[in-house]
Design a protein around this motif. Structure first.
Motif, PDB file in Angstrom:
ATOM      1  N   SER A   9       0.826  -1.212   0.000  1.00 37.60           N
ATOM      2  CA  SER A   9       0.000   0.000   0.000  1.00 37.60           C
ATOM      3  C   SER A   9       0.857   1.257   0.000  1.00 37.60           C
ATOM      4  O   SER A   9       0.446   2.297  -0.513  1.00 37.60           O
ATOM      5  CB  SER A   9      -0.927   0.010   1.225  1.00 37.60           C
ATOM      6  N   ALA A  10       2.054   1.160   0.575  1.00 37.01           N
ATOM      7  CA  ALA A  10       2.936   2.331   0.653  1.00 37.01           C
ATOM      8  C   ALA A  10       3.959   2.368  -0.475  1.00 37.01           C
ATOM      9  O   ALA A  10       4.672   3.358  -0.632  1.00 37.01           O
ATOM     10  CB  ALA A  10       3.658   2.337   1.996  1.00 37.01           C
ATOM     11  N   GLN A  11       3.998   1.309  -1.269  1.00 37.61           N
ATOM     12  CA  GLN A  11       5.063   1.167  -2.270  1.00 37.61           C
ATOM     13  C   GLN A  11       5.046   2.271  -3.332  1.00 37.61           C
ATOM     14  O   GLN A  11       6.093   2.709  -3.789  1.00 37.61           O
ATOM     15  CB  GLN A  11       4.956  -0.205  -2.938  1.00 37.61           C
ATOM     16  N   ASN A  12       3.848   2.731  -3.711  1.00 37.75           N
ATOM     17  CA  ASN A  12       3.746   3.725  -4.783  1.00 37.75           C
ATOM     18  C   ASN A  12       3.717   5.160  -4.272  1.00 37.75           C
ATOM     19  O   ASN A  12       3.517   6.090  -5.056  1.00 37.75           O
ATOM     20  CB  ASN A  12       2.489   3.460  -5.629  1.00 37.75           C
ATOM     21  N   ILE A  13       3.902   5.347  -2.975  1.00 39.79           N
ATOM     22  CA  ILE A  13       3.924   6.691  -2.404  1.00 39.79           C
ATOM     23  C   ILE A  13       5.372   7.149  -2.310  1.00 39.79           C
ATOM     24  O   ILE A  13       6.207   6.502  -1.672  1.00 39.79           O
ATOM     25  CB  ILE A  13       3.247   6.716  -1.023  1.00 39.79           C
ATOM     26  N   GLU A  14       5.654   8.280  -2.938  1.00 41.50           N
ATOM     27  CA  GLU A  14       7.039   8.730  -3.097  1.00 41.50           C
ATOM     28  C   GLU A  14       7.758   8.919  -1.764  1.00 41.50           C
ATOM     29  O   GLU A  14       8.910   8.516  -1.604  1.00 41.50           O
ATOM     30  CB  GLU A  14       7.061  10.043  -3.886  1.00 41.50           C
ATOM     31  N   ASN A  15       7.106   9.535  -0.787  1.00 36.89           N
ATOM     32  CA  ASN A  15       7.774   9.882   0.463  1.00 36.89           C
ATOM     33  C   ASN A  15       7.443   8.943   1.612  1.00 36.89           C
ATOM     34  O   ASN A  15       7.570   9.331   2.780  1.00 36.89           O
ATOM     35  CB  ASN A  15       7.425  11.320   0.859  1.00 36.89           C
ATOM     36  N   ALA A  16       7.007   7.729   1.307  1.00 39.77           N
ATOM     37  CA  ALA A  16       6.646   6.776   2.358  1.00 39.77           C
ATOM     38  C   ALA A  16       7.504   5.517   2.244  1.00 39.77           C
ATOM     39  O   ALA A  16       7.823   5.061   1.152  1.00 39.77           O
ATOM     40  CB  ALA A  16       5.169   6.411   2.273  1.00 39.77           C
ATOM     41  N   LYS A  17       7.872   4.990   3.397  1.00 39.38           N
ATOM     42  CA  LYS A  17       8.686   3.776   3.434  1.00 39.38           C
ATOM     43  C   LYS A  17       8.237   2.919   4.610  1.00 39.38           C
ATOM     44  O   LYS A  17       7.947   3.433   5.691  1.00 39.38           O
ATOM     45  CB  LYS A  17      10.167   4.146   3.582  1.00 39.38           C
ATOM     46  N   VAL A  18       8.162   1.609   4.397  1.00 41.24           N
ATOM     47  CA  VAL A  18       7.775   0.677   5.453  1.00 41.24           C
ATOM     48  C   VAL A  18       8.951  -0.245   5.734  1.00 41.24           C
ATOM     49  O   VAL A  18       9.508  -0.852   4.817  1.00 41.24           O
ATOM     50  CB  VAL A  18       6.536  -0.159   5.044  1.00 41.24           C
ATOM     51  N   VAL A  19       9.356  -0.329   7.004  1.00 46.69           N
ATOM     52  CA  VAL A  19      10.474  -1.183   7.397  1.00 46.69           C
ATOM     53  C   VAL A  19      10.084  -2.009   8.615  1.00 46.69           C
ATOM     54  O   VAL A  19       9.136  -1.677   9.332  1.00 46.69           O
ATOM     55  CB  VAL A  19      11.746  -0.365   7.713  1.00 46.69           C
ATOM     56  N   LEU A  20      10.817  -3.085   8.845  1.00 48.25           N
ATOM     57  CA  LEU A  20      10.647  -3.889  10.051  1.00 48.25           C
ATOM     58  C   LEU A  20      11.623  -3.414  11.121  1.00 48.25           C
ATOM     59  O   LEU A  20      12.664  -2.825  10.795  1.00 48.25           O
ATOM     60  CB  LEU A  20      10.880  -5.369   9.748  1.00 48.25           C
ATOM     61  N   THR A  21      11.315  -3.692  12.371  1.00 57.43           N
ATOM     62  CA  THR A  21      12.225  -3.289  13.452  1.00 57.43           C
ATOM     63  C   THR A  21      13.597  -3.948  13.277  1.00 57.43           C
ATOM     64  O   THR A  21      14.618  -3.352  13.613  1.00 57.43           O
ATOM     65  CB  THR A  21      11.646  -3.691  14.824  1.00 57.43           C
ATOM     66  N   SER A  22      13.608  -5.160  12.718  1.00 56.43           N
ATOM     67  CA  SER A  22      14.872  -5.868  12.513  1.00 56.43           C
ATOM     68  C   SER A  22      15.740  -5.191  11.458  1.00 56.43           C
ATOM     69  O   SER A  22      16.956  -5.375  11.432  1.00 56.43           O
ATOM     70  CB  SER A  22      14.606  -7.321  12.113  1.00 56.43           C
ATOM     71  N   GLY A  23      15.116  -4.398  10.576  1.00 57.11           N
ATOM     72  CA  GLY A  23      15.869  -3.727   9.521  1.00 57.11           C
ATOM     73  C   GLY A  23      16.030  -2.238   9.752  1.00 57.11           C
ATOM     74  O   GLY A  23      16.439  -1.508   8.850  1.00 57.11           O
TER      75      GLY A  23
END
Length: 206
Positions: free
Chosen positions: A167-181
């Motif tokens: 859902s966030a992949q196509n948003i220019e200024n959004a990034k989703v990460v895991l706590t492990s990364g």
């Protein structure tokens, strides 16, 4: 330090989470942060740059004119670096930019970055959520509800969630990460660090 927990509608749930002062309340060490960011950016470099030097340029090795007596400067073959189309002197060659950084320095840098974010009031905690299907519009609505629309946002999840990620992949200024990364560069490279409620416990153990 305690922060209120919001839902995806931007409403205060009435709950609060405690951010460990050993992680979010230290005096930031700028040098450790600089070293960790430098290593991260260096490790991202491919190092495949290459320029042809004199021996690699295509051209005759015949000496253009005799060494002395011509009234001009001495010169060798047409591949000379001083001539147009000649080889480059000391040009870049493929190399590895990776370098080692001690584990404790990286931990200190990560804690320093989180503390700096906390001091700047750029951390938002939301309750855990998911999407039934990937939907960019729903993710945009969350940023609107949390009043961070248009800002560079990093959402930190405790566990992998494919629908939220897509859902966030196509948003220019959004990034989703895991706590492990989660690393120092990612923590700093945004204007709003959004933590899911379940990810706070993992981050408190950094």
């Amino acid at each position: 330090m305690e922060l209120a927990v919001y839902n995806i509608k931007g409403e205060d749930t009435g709950r609060k989470v405690t951010l460990d002062d050993a992680v979010f309340g230290i005096e930031p060490n700028e040098h450790a942060v600089w070293l960790d960011v430098k290593q991260y950016l260096a490790n991202c470099r491919q190092g495949t740059h290459k320029a042809k030097e004199r021996s690699e340029v295509s051209g005759s090795t015949r000496k253009l004119h005799k060494q002395k007596g011509g009234g001009g400067s001495r010169i060798g073959d047409i591949n000379s670096p001083v001539l147009v189309g000649g080889g480059r002197v000391f040009g870049p060659r493929p190399r590895d930019y990776h370098f080692k950084l001690n584990k404790k320095v990286k931990q200190l840098a990560r804690k320093s970055a989180l503390s700096a974010k906390a001091q700047d009031n750029q951390i938002i905690v939301v309750e855990d959520f998911t999407f039934e299907a990937p939907k960019t519009k729903e993710f945009v609505n969350i940023t609107k509800n949390l009043k961070i629309e248009g800002k560079k946002v990093v959402l930190v999840l405790a566990n992998e969630n494919k629908n939220v990620y897509l859902s966030a992949q196509n948003i220019e200024n959004a990034k989703v990460v895991l706590t492990s990364g989660l690393n120092t560069y990612t923590i700093l490279d945004n204007k709003a660090l959004v933590l899911c409620e379940s990810s706070v416990a993992a981050i408190n153990n950094f």
